[in-house]
Design a protein around this motif. Structure first.
Motif, short mmCIF file in Angstrom:
data_model
loop_
_atom_site.label_atom_id
_atom_site.label_comp_id
_atom_site.label_asym_id
_atom_site.label_seq_id
_atom_site.Cartn_x
_atom_site.Cartn_y
_atom_site.Cartn_z
N ASN A 77 4.43 3.76 -9.96
CA ASN A 77 4.06 2.42 -10.45
C ASN A 77 4.63 1.30 -9.58
N GLU A 78 5.29 1.62 -8.47
CA GLU A 78 5.84 0.60 -7.59
C GLU A 78 5.21 0.64 -6.19
N ARG A 79 4.23 1.49 -6.00
CA ARG A 79 3.59 1.61 -4.70
C ARG A 79 2.56 0.51 -4.49
N SER A 80 2.23 0.27 -3.23
CA SER A 80 1.13 -0.65 -2.93
C SER A 80 -0.19 0.07 -3.18
N SER A 81 -1.29 -0.65 -3.08
CA SER A 81 -2.60 -0.03 -3.29
C SER A 81 -2.79 1.14 -2.34
N LEU A 82 -3.46 2.16 -2.83
CA LEU A 82 -3.67 3.37 -2.03
C LEU A 82 -4.54 3.10 -0.81
N ASP A 83 -5.52 2.22 -0.96
CA ASP A 83 -6.44 1.94 0.15
C ASP A 83 -6.92 0.50 0.05
N GLN A 84 -7.18 -0.12 1.20
CA GLN A 84 -7.64 -1.50 1.24
C GLN A 84 -8.72 -1.65 2.32
N ALA A 85 -9.77 -2.37 1.98
CA ALA A 85 -10.87 -2.55 2.93
C ALA A 85 -10.43 -3.33 4.16
#
Length: 326
Positions: free
Chosen positions: A280-288
């Protein structure tokens, strides 16, 4: 929204200056590459409202729209000016072509005059030779430059203008003169193993600091990857490849949370790798936006594929409409 504004995200982040300006810019790019006039016509009314909304934010005696932009929308920063920058003059010119050309001469003249005034005044308003960087924002009706070393200072080096609607212009003197700004962004205070930090740290230039956040977002790394090829389209060089490699490593390296996916933030001084943090503290898994930072520099700049090389017009002047792809 029906008034032509584009929100950054939440209801209290309305009329974002950058997001609103990027919509007609995106429409123009799709149209140039595809020649899809039906798509252009469908988007035209709203794209026109975008520009009218932006012009309405310019206060008397000022040149730039006043309002929250990229960084202001993401975080409240005391003392920051609120002026849109490079993404505003860029779509004003594309918006006048195709539908505007010949059909609405008054609108074409309006867009031309707005864009010309901004381009002419851009360097004097935003360039800070003593840093040397472009200012983050402007205060006092555009008279005071503010600098906090945000990634947004790279955007003037990455953006393309299309003065005739179809062919991007060579970078102007103000942008070509910013080679020192690029060199500074390559230093460890600004960039790390996995890309450009969202904000530079102390020691990267002679300015005064109020704080810094050294997190390697794929968003700003993607913009940084696009800028060297824009300044020297014929010779992108190793400096550009450094940032495309940073992004590719996030997809394929040992820090990958899921092979092939590009996390929103890479390992950096102020952010640990996703795989080492609680879920719950990670950044988004993937970003465009990280994908943009690989695809656009490699395809458009390193391989040299652009709209003009991918299309051909055999019937009329290309400034009238883009040709259909071969």
């Amino acid at each position: 929204m029906t008034d032509g504004s584009v929100y950054f995200g939440l209801n209290d982040e309305k009329g974002d200056v950058d997001e609103t300006a990027k919509f007609p810019d995106a429409v123009a790019m799709v149209w140039r590459w595809t020649g899809d006039n039906a798509f252009r016509d469908e988007m035209y009314a709203f794209a026109k409202k975008n520009m009218q909304y932006m012009i309405g934010l310019i206060k008397p005696g000022d040149t730039w729209p006043a309002g929250a932009a990229n960084v202001e929308s993401e975080r409240a920063r005391p003392g920051r000016g609120r002026r849109g920058r490079v993404h505003h003059p860029r779509p004003v010119r594309p918006g006048r072509h195709g539908r505007e050309q010949g059909r609405h001469p008054r609108r074409k003249q309006w867009a031309d005059s707005q864009a010309a005034a901004m381009v002419k005044k851009f360097s004097a308003a935003w360039w800070m030779p003593g840093i040397p960087q472009f200012a983050d924002s402007l205060a006092d009706a555009g008279k005071t430059q503010l600098m906090q070393r945000w990634w947004t200072g790279v955007t003037p080096m990455e953006a393309q203008l299309y003065p005739d609607g179809g062919t991007p212009a060579r970078p102007g003197p103000a942008v070509r003169g910013a080679a020192r700004a690029q060199a500074a962004r390559d230093l460890p205070a600004y960039s790390g193993t996995y890309g450009l930090y969202v904000e530079g740290g102390p020691g990267c230039d002679p300015g005064t600091y109020t704080g810094h956040t050294q997190q390697a977002y794929t968003l700003n790394t993607g913009v940084m990857a696009g800028r060297p090829g824009q300044l020297r389209p014929a010779r992108p060089g190793a400096k550009q490849q450094r940032y495309t490699d940073d992004l590719a490593t996030l997809q394929l390296g040992s820090v990958a949370e899921q092979p092939g996916a590009m996390p929103e933030i890479g390992p950096s001084p102020d952010f640990a790798a996703n795989v080492s943090q609680p879920f719950n503290e990670r950044s988004s898994l993937d970003q465009a936006w990280g994908t943009y930072g690989v695809l656009w520099p490699v395809v458009n700049q390193q391989l040299g594929v652009d709209r003009s090389s991918a299309t051909a017009c055999s019937r009329c002047c290309r400034t009238c409409r883009p040709a259909s792809p071969r």
